[in-house]
Scaffold this active site. Sequence first.
Site, PDB file in Angstrom:
ATOM      1  N   ASP A  84      39.499 -10.759  22.367  1.00 56.85           N
ATOM      2  CA  ASP A  84      39.980 -11.333  20.905  1.00 56.85           C
ATOM      3  C   ASP A  84      38.783 -12.543  20.076  1.00 56.85           C
ATOM      4  O   ASP A  84      37.597 -11.501  20.621  1.00 56.85           O
ATOM      5  CB  ASP A  84      40.616 -12.786  22.087  1.00 56.85           C
ATOM      6  CG  ASP A  84      41.552 -13.706  20.796  1.00 56.85           C
ATOM      7  OD1 ASP A  84      40.812 -13.990  19.702  1.00 56.85           O
ATOM      8  OD2 ASP A  84      42.649 -13.924  20.891  1.00 56.85           O
ATOM      9  N   HIS A  86      37.422  -9.911  18.098  1.00 52.12           N
ATOM     10  CA  HIS A  86      38.580 -10.299  16.936  1.00 52.12           C
ATOM     11  C   HIS A  86      36.890 -11.200  15.874  1.00 52.12           C
ATOM     12  O   HIS A  86      37.789 -11.805  15.434  1.00 52.12           O
ATOM     13  CB  HIS A  86      39.197 -11.083  17.529  1.00 52.12           C
ATOM     14  CG  HIS A  86      40.450 -10.424  17.688  1.00 52.12           C
ATOM     15  ND1 HIS A  86      41.782 -11.383  18.023  1.00 52.12           N
ATOM     16  CD2 HIS A  86      40.717  -9.006  18.641  1.00 52.12           C
ATOM     17  CE1 HIS A  86      42.697 -10.238  18.692  1.00 52.12           C
ATOM     18  NE2 HIS A  86      41.786  -8.956  19.172  1.00 52.12           N
TER      19      HIS A  86
END
Length: 410
Positions: A224, A247
């Site tokens: 993430d 991310h």
Amino acid sequence: MLRGLVATLSLATAALAYDRVCTVVPLGRGQDDGPAINSAFKECSENAAIVLDGYYSVNTLLLNEGLKHVDIILSGTVQYTPDIAYWSPNSLYLSYQNTTTFWFISGDDIHLYGGGTIDGNGQVWYDYFNLTGESGTAGSSTLTFARPVTLTIGNSSNVIVENITQWMAPNWNNLAYQSTNVTYRNLYINSFSYSNAPAKNTDGFNTYRSSYVTITDSIINNDDDCVTLKPNSTNINISNLWCNGSHGISVGSLGQYAGVTDIVANVYVKNITMRYAENGARIKTFGGSPDPNSTSGGGLGYVTNITYEDFYNYDVDEPIVINQCYFTNTTQCEEYPSKMTISDVHYINVTGTSSGAYGDVVVNLVCSEECEDITATGTSLTAPDGQATYICDNVASVGELDFNCTSQSN
Ligand SMILES: *[C@@H]1O[C@H](CO)[C@@H](O)[C@H](O)[C@H]1NC(C)=O
Ligand SMILES: *[C@@H]1O[C@H](CO)[C@@H](O)[C@H](O)[C@H]1NC(C)=O
Ligand SMILES: *[C@@H]1O[C@H](CO)[C@@H](O)[C@H](O)[C@H]1NC(C)=O
Ligand SMILES: *[C@@H]1O[C@H](CO)[C@@H](O)[C@H](O)[C@H]1NC(C)=O
Ligand SMILES: *[C@@H]1O[C@H](CO)[C@@H](O)[C@H](O)[C@H]1NC(C)=O
Ligand SMILES: *[C@@H]1O[C@H](CO)[C@@H](O)[C@H](O)[C@H]1NC(C)=O
Ligand SMILES: *[C@@H]1O[C@H](CO)[C@@H](O)[C@H](O)[C@H]1NC(C)=O
Ligand SMILES: *[C@@H]1O[C@H](CO)[C@@H](O)[C@H](O)[C@H]1NC(C)=O
Ligand SMILES: *[C@@H]1O[C@H](CO)[C@@H](O)[C@H](O)[C@H]1NC(C)=O
Ligand SMILES: *[C@@H]1O[C@H](CO)[C@@H](O)[C@H](O)[C@H]1NC(C)=O
Ligand SMILES: *[C@@H]1O[C@H](CO)[C@@H](O)[C@H](O)[C@H]1NC(C)=O
Ligand SMILES: *[C@@H]1O[C@H](CO)[C@@H](O)[C@H](O)[C@H]1NC(C)=O
């Protein structure tokens, strides 16, 4: 009985630096060391050192508040049990996104270091989450299934966290919560899954209602955001990070709660290597919402004075992105655009390659209200086929970008 487990030493050398030193002796054989760790923090809460040099199994919330000038010397390993039934109701709930934590450290002038490890024992959580998918909005916890944050520095000032490894977090690795002047440096973060269940939501670093936070010299393998600046993060310095599988370095998500004002300002991001990631330099806000009680868009506020400099991308889906319809479907976002404004954002020397996930698109700047004073210099980005497309919608300062924009609707 618990006091007996905590050896309070008055080492002649340590006495010069500390009033007290508490060394926690592990019980061994998988017994819960949480109560002994908590009582060490009570006994050694001021002008003191807490030594964690063994292998600790923890099945009790670590809630350590009121610290004043404390060194936490973690050369051993703190491993949380993978006991979902215990942790979901007993981890500490915080006041944002139903977030909970295993370990809440709070006070003034705290130094956590020592070369040791915090082990989140994430595999059971990854597998369970993969099966149930139980989450609140945008991957947050629910009130019945919480995946706790590995380490929270909360309600604190003047904190340094350094030279620690964080292993397999069930959720975010670090959270600076309602704190000021927090430095994270030389952390090695590795959240990966041994099964085909992904290590979801394992953000490297999060800040919320915090200012003067420095995040530097660290390696992050996760699934993430590498770093994410949540509502009310100001004066943030992020540098020298190597992020793999993440991310991106994200501002947001913001604007999630209707009527709530979110601010992110004065952020400097420099010297980042971003590999195999969904995003590079990212700003994300929810769209608007017709529901005055919405917990999925409809917030207010602004993002301003953000610089990304020397940002090297390798195989990144969207190296530069502003998305104001995060977690909001197109229909709703068109009818109720985000009320958050974005200005004074600078991209300096953002280079490298995209993955080709969006064809030739390497830059995707889509603002709801017009974004002002967005600039780019030294941009050098290409898709795998050597081409590059730059999308800009509602950007006032296209003349200040060193690439030619096309519109999303073309
Ligand atoms: C918090 O949990 C409740 C109940 O499980 C859920 O309804 C709510 O959507 C969650 N909040 C967010 C922001 O996800
Ligand atoms: C953190 O500070 C807030 C505001 O002062 C307070 O309400 C909250 O209880 C504190 N949290 C913890 C875990 O100490
Ligand atoms: C921030 O905290 C560190 C560690 O306690 C301290 O050395 C430094 O002086 C603090 N900085 C400011 C501006 O207070
Ligand atoms: C942290 O690690 C660095 C590099 O190994 C070392 O130079 C530094 O002294 C360590 N800091 C502390 C407080 O142990
Ligand atoms: C994860 O979910 C996928 C899709 O539902 C499933 O095929 C897979 O077996 C699951 N993995 C684990 C470890 O449970
Ligand atoms: C940039 O960051 C990398 C880690 O990704 C580090 O090895 C390198 O020394 C940094 N460069 C500078 C100039 O600080
Ligand atoms: C952020 O700060 C603003 C200005 O102080 C305040 O109005 C708002 O409530 C804060 N938002 C959050 C999420 O704390
Ligand atoms: C913009 O942010 C940088 C980095 O945090 C800070 O040094 C600078 O003072 C800020 N500029 C303004 C006008 O606030
Ligand atoms: C919003 O929440 C308030 C307080 O819980 C409630 O009185 C009101 O009816 C809600 N409004 C809507 C549109 O759901
Ligand atoms: C978009 O979201 C709204 C609100 O959640 C929902 O009512 C609507 O059905 C959704 N539309 C589509 C096309 O998914
Ligand atoms: C950007 O990169 C170029 C070429 O490597 C270098 O000459 C220039 O100094 C860099 N600019 C900044 C602001 O770092
Ligand atoms: C942008 O397009 C103009 C006109 O086609 C062209 O002269 C210019 O070189 C292009 N700029 C860049 C950075 O590609």
